[in-house]
Structures are given as C-alpha cells and as structure tokens.
Design a protein around this motif. Structure first.
Motif, PDB file in Angstrom:
ATOM      1  N   GLY A  43       0.706  -1.056   0.022  1.00 19.42           N
ATOM      2  CA  GLY A  43      -0.192   0.000  -0.009  1.00 19.42           C
ATOM      3  C   GLY A  43       1.013   1.236  -0.022  1.00 19.42           C
ATOM      4  N   ARG A  44       2.137   1.201  -0.175  1.00 18.77           N
ATOM      5  CA  ARG A  44       3.095   2.204  -0.009  1.00 18.77           C
ATOM      6  C   ARG A  44       3.179   3.171  -1.322  1.00 18.77           C
ATOM      7  NH1 ARG A  44       2.890   2.616   5.497  1.00 18.77           N
ATOM      8  NH2 ARG A  44       3.511   0.571   6.228  1.00 18.77           N
ATOM      9  N   PRO A  45       3.373   4.371  -1.386  1.00 18.58           N
ATOM     10  CA  PRO A  45       3.833   4.941  -2.689  1.00 18.58           C
ATOM     11  C   PRO A  45       5.331   4.614  -2.973  1.00 18.58           C
ATOM     12  CG  PRO A  45       3.864   6.555  -0.902  1.00 18.58           C
ATOM     13  CD  PRO A  45       3.417   5.187  -0.284  1.00 18.58           C
ATOM     14  N   GLU A  46       5.457   4.839  -4.281  1.00 21.21           N
ATOM     15  CA  GLU A  46       6.534   4.474  -4.934  1.00 21.21           C
ATOM     16  C   GLU A  46       7.827   4.841  -4.360  1.00 21.21           C
ATOM     17  OE1 GLU A  46       9.233   2.224  -7.246  1.00 21.21           O
ATOM     18  OE2 GLU A  46       7.037   1.995  -8.124  1.00 21.21           O
ATOM     19  N   ASP A  47       7.921   6.150  -4.112  1.00 23.68           N
ATOM     20  CA  ASP A  47       9.118   6.565  -3.321  1.00 23.68           C
ATOM     21  C   ASP A  47       9.414   6.056  -2.084  1.00 23.68           C
ATOM     22  OD1 ASP A  47       6.862   7.873  -2.385  1.00 23.68           O
ATOM     23  OD2 ASP A  47       8.058   9.910  -1.779  1.00 23.68           O
ATOM     24  N   GLU A  48       8.458   5.686  -1.207  1.00 27.27           N
ATOM     25  CA  GLU A  48       8.689   5.042  -0.117  1.00 27.27           C
ATOM     26  C   GLU A  48       9.006   3.317  -0.459  1.00 27.27           C
ATOM     27  OE1 GLU A  48       5.913   3.995   3.945  1.00 27.27           O
ATOM     28  OE2 GLU A  48       5.538   5.674   2.958  1.00 27.27           O
ATOM     29  N   ALA A  49       8.337   2.740  -1.238  1.00 25.42           N
ATOM     30  CA  ALA A  49       8.282   1.206  -1.477  1.00 25.42           C
ATOM     31  C   ALA A  49       9.636   1.001  -2.225  1.00 25.42           C
ATOM     32  CB  ALA A  49       7.254   0.732  -2.346  1.00 25.42           C
ATOM     33  N   GLY A  50      10.589   2.098  -2.613  1.00 23.16           N
ATOM     34  CA  GLY A  50      11.612   1.849  -3.323  1.00 23.16           C
ATOM     35  C   GLY A  50      12.939   1.309  -2.484  1.00 23.16           C
ATOM     36  N   MET A  51      12.706   1.015  -1.267  1.00 21.98           N
ATOM     37  CA  MET A  51      13.563   0.394  -0.228  1.00 21.98           C
ATOM     38  C   MET A  51      13.494  -1.178  -0.606  1.00 21.98           C
ATOM     39  SD  MET A  51      15.637   2.039   1.282  1.00 21.98           S
ATOM     40  CE  MET A  51      16.422   0.853   2.524  1.00 21.98           C
ATOM     41  N   ALA A  52      12.284  -1.599  -1.195  1.00 24.09           N
ATOM     42  CA  ALA A  52      12.129  -2.906  -1.556  1.00 24.09           C
ATOM     43  C   ALA A  52      13.170  -3.386  -2.791  1.00 24.09           C
ATOM     44  CB  ALA A  52      10.696  -3.230  -2.282  1.00 24.09           C
ATOM     45  N   ASP A  53      13.698  -2.429  -3.522  1.00 23.26           N
ATOM     46  CA  ASP A  53      14.788  -2.845  -4.377  1.00 23.26           C
ATOM     47  C   ASP A  53      16.031  -3.356  -3.488  1.00 23.26           C
ATOM     48  OD1 ASP A  53      13.256  -2.295  -6.687  1.00 23.26           O
ATOM     49  OD2 ASP A  53      14.047  -0.272  -6.603  1.00 23.26           O
ATOM     50  N   TRP A  54      16.377  -2.665  -2.405  1.00 17.96           N
ATOM     51  CA  TRP A  54      17.591  -3.217  -1.602  1.00 17.96           C
ATOM     52  C   TRP A  54      17.115  -4.372  -1.056  1.00 17.96           C
ATOM     53  CZ3 TRP A  54      17.028  -3.165   3.864  1.00 17.96           C
ATOM     54  CH2 TRP A  54      18.230  -3.752   4.706  1.00 17.96           C
ATOM     55  N   GLN A  55      16.166  -4.593  -0.688  1.00 21.86           N
ATOM     56  CA  GLN A  55      15.624  -6.225  -0.273  1.00 21.86           C
ATOM     57  C   GLN A  55      15.669  -7.151  -1.376  1.00 21.86           C
ATOM     58  OE1 GLN A  55      11.777  -4.996   1.742  1.00 21.86           O
ATOM     59  NE2 GLN A  55      13.027  -3.880   3.536  1.00 21.86           N
ATOM     60  N   SER A  56      15.232  -6.937  -2.546  1.00 23.44           N
ATOM     61  CA  SER A  56      15.252  -7.600  -3.745  1.00 23.44           C
ATOM     62  C   SER A  56      16.813  -8.039  -3.927  1.00 23.44           C
ATOM     63  CB  SER A  56      14.751  -7.097  -4.952  1.00 23.44           C
ATOM     64  OG  SER A  56      13.150  -6.779  -4.690  1.00 23.44           O
ATOM     65  N   ALA A  57      17.870  -6.850  -3.768  1.00 19.06           N
ATOM     66  CA  ALA A  57      19.089  -7.221  -4.262  1.00 19.06           C
ATOM     67  C   ALA A  57      19.681  -8.186  -2.974  1.00 19.06           C
ATOM     68  CB  ALA A  57      19.891  -5.886  -4.024  1.00 19.06           C
ATOM     69  N   GLU A  58      19.421  -8.019  -1.667  1.00 19.19           N
ATOM     70  CA  GLU A  58      19.915  -8.765  -0.623  1.00 19.19           C
ATOM     71  C   GLU A  58      19.485 -10.349  -0.953  1.00 19.19           C
ATOM     72  OE1 GLU A  58      21.682  -8.365   2.189  1.00 19.19           O
ATOM     73  OE2 GLU A  58      22.363  -6.497   1.143  1.00 19.19           O
ATOM     74  N   ILE A  59      18.190 -10.594  -1.231  1.00 17.35           N
ATOM     75  CA  ILE A  59      17.295 -11.769  -1.273  1.00 17.35           C
ATOM     76  C   ILE A  59      17.815 -12.251  -2.649  1.00 17.35           C
ATOM     77  CG2 ILE A  59      15.310 -13.001  -1.590  1.00 17.35           C
ATOM     78  CD1 ILE A  59      15.430 -12.028   0.963  1.00 17.35           C
ATOM     79  N   GLY A  60      18.188 -11.619  -3.635  1.00 18.85           N
ATOM     80  CA  GLY A  60      18.727 -12.279  -5.011  1.00 18.85           C
ATOM     81  C   GLY A  60      20.011 -12.809  -4.840  1.00 18.85           C
ATOM     82  N   VAL A  61      20.810 -11.844  -4.237  1.00 18.60           N
ATOM     83  CA  VAL A  61      22.363 -12.213  -4.004  1.00 18.60           C
ATOM     84  C   VAL A  61      22.494 -13.498  -3.210  1.00 18.60           C
ATOM     85  CG1 VAL A  61      24.457 -11.648  -2.982  1.00 18.60           C
ATOM     86  CG2 VAL A  61      23.508 -10.080  -4.344  1.00 18.60           C
ATOM     87  N   HIS A  62      21.584 -13.739  -2.045  1.00 22.52           N
ATOM     88  CA  HIS A  62      21.721 -14.757  -1.141  1.00 22.52           C
ATOM     89  C   HIS A  62      21.237 -16.139  -1.776  1.00 22.52           C
ATOM     90  CE1 HIS A  62      24.008 -12.601   1.865  1.00 22.52           C
ATOM     91  NE2 HIS A  62      22.865 -11.819   2.263  1.00 22.52           N
ATOM     92  N   THR A  63      20.396 -15.711  -2.479  1.00 17.48           N
ATOM     93  CA  THR A  63      19.490 -17.212  -3.210  1.00 17.48           C
ATOM     94  C   THR A  63      20.672 -17.669  -4.182  1.00 17.48           C
ATOM     95  OG1 THR A  63      17.188 -16.205  -3.138  1.00 17.48           O
ATOM     96  CG2 THR A  63      17.533 -17.734  -4.858  1.00 17.48           C
TER      97      THR A  63
END
Length: 142
Positions: A94-114
């Motif tokens: 439910g967050r706006p794009e500018d706030e949900a941008g931190m999800a990209d950092w989380q994707s990077a962390e999850i992707g690297v560890h996968t």
C-alpha cells in the motif's frame, strides 16, 4: 486503489525464487562451505530465512539484530520464509513508489543470497533477471 509499485512486484518475485531455492536443500548440503567467508550453507540458510522478518522489523522502525537466525526446524525453512515474506509484501503493497523503493534493496539482498545458496549447493534454477537488474541498479546508487 493504488497500483502496486514495480519495486514491490520485483521483490515478490525475488522472495518467490528464494523460497523455491530453499526447497532444493538436502540435509547433506547444510555443512557445505559457501563462498561467503566463514559461512556454511546452514549459516546462509539461517540468514536468508531471517531476512524477510528482519526487513519487516526495519520497515516498522524496530531495532534489528542481523545476526539472529530464526529457530526453525530443518524442512520448515521455506514455509517460515514464505509466511514472513507475505507479511513483508503486505507492508509494502500500500505504499507509494518513493517509499516502497527500499524494496529494491531487499530484492538485491534476497537475490544475492539466493544465488549464493544455489551456487554453494550445486542446485540450479532460472533466476529472475529483473531482480538482478533492479538490485544492481540500487546498489550502484550513491
């Protein structure tokens, strides 16, 4: 209703591929070394399984102990991961794009560890290229 930010859609895919990677594990994999210095597959799994819950704590403004791994029985890792991942996605949805941008950092962390997990165990599966692309773009900022 607001459109789901692209960063959250990609995070969802990163979480899906990590959960799938967790289902590939055999007990014999757990004591293997990883290319993460000093970490076994078991250590990496603990870190990966804890990540969605830790990210959610951080997003809520709570203090996070990044060294803490969840107390989850072998064979239950993917289910535990999925439950925390669902809560994390609900938080970001439910967050706006500018706030949900931190999800990209989380994707990077999850992707690297996968990728780390699959490499250490010798298992293969197709990994989502957009997870890697957005994660790399985020990490190259600043």
């Amino acid at each position: 209703m607001a459109e789901t930010p692209r960063s959250v859609i990609v995070l969802s895919r990163a979480l899906d591929q990590a959960r799938a990677a967790l289902t590939t594990l055999d007990p014999a994999d757990l004591d293997r070394d990883t290319h993460c210095k000093g970490w076994t597959v078991r250590d990496l799994v603990g870190h990966l399984v804890a990540s969605p819950g830790h990210f959610l704590q951080l997003a809520r403004g709570e203090e996070v102990d990044w060294s803490e791994a969840p107390d989850v029985e072998e064979g239950e890792w993917a289910a535990h991961f999925r439950a925390d991942a669902d809560q994390l996605l609900e938080h970001w949805s439910g967050r706006p794009e500018d706030e949900a941008g931190m999800a990209d950092w989380q994707s990077a962390e999850i992707g690297v560890h996968t990728w780390d997990l699959l490499r250490a165990t010798g298992h293969t599966m197709p990994l989502d290229p957009e997870v890697a692309e957005r994660g790399l773009a985020f990490m190259q900022q600043g």
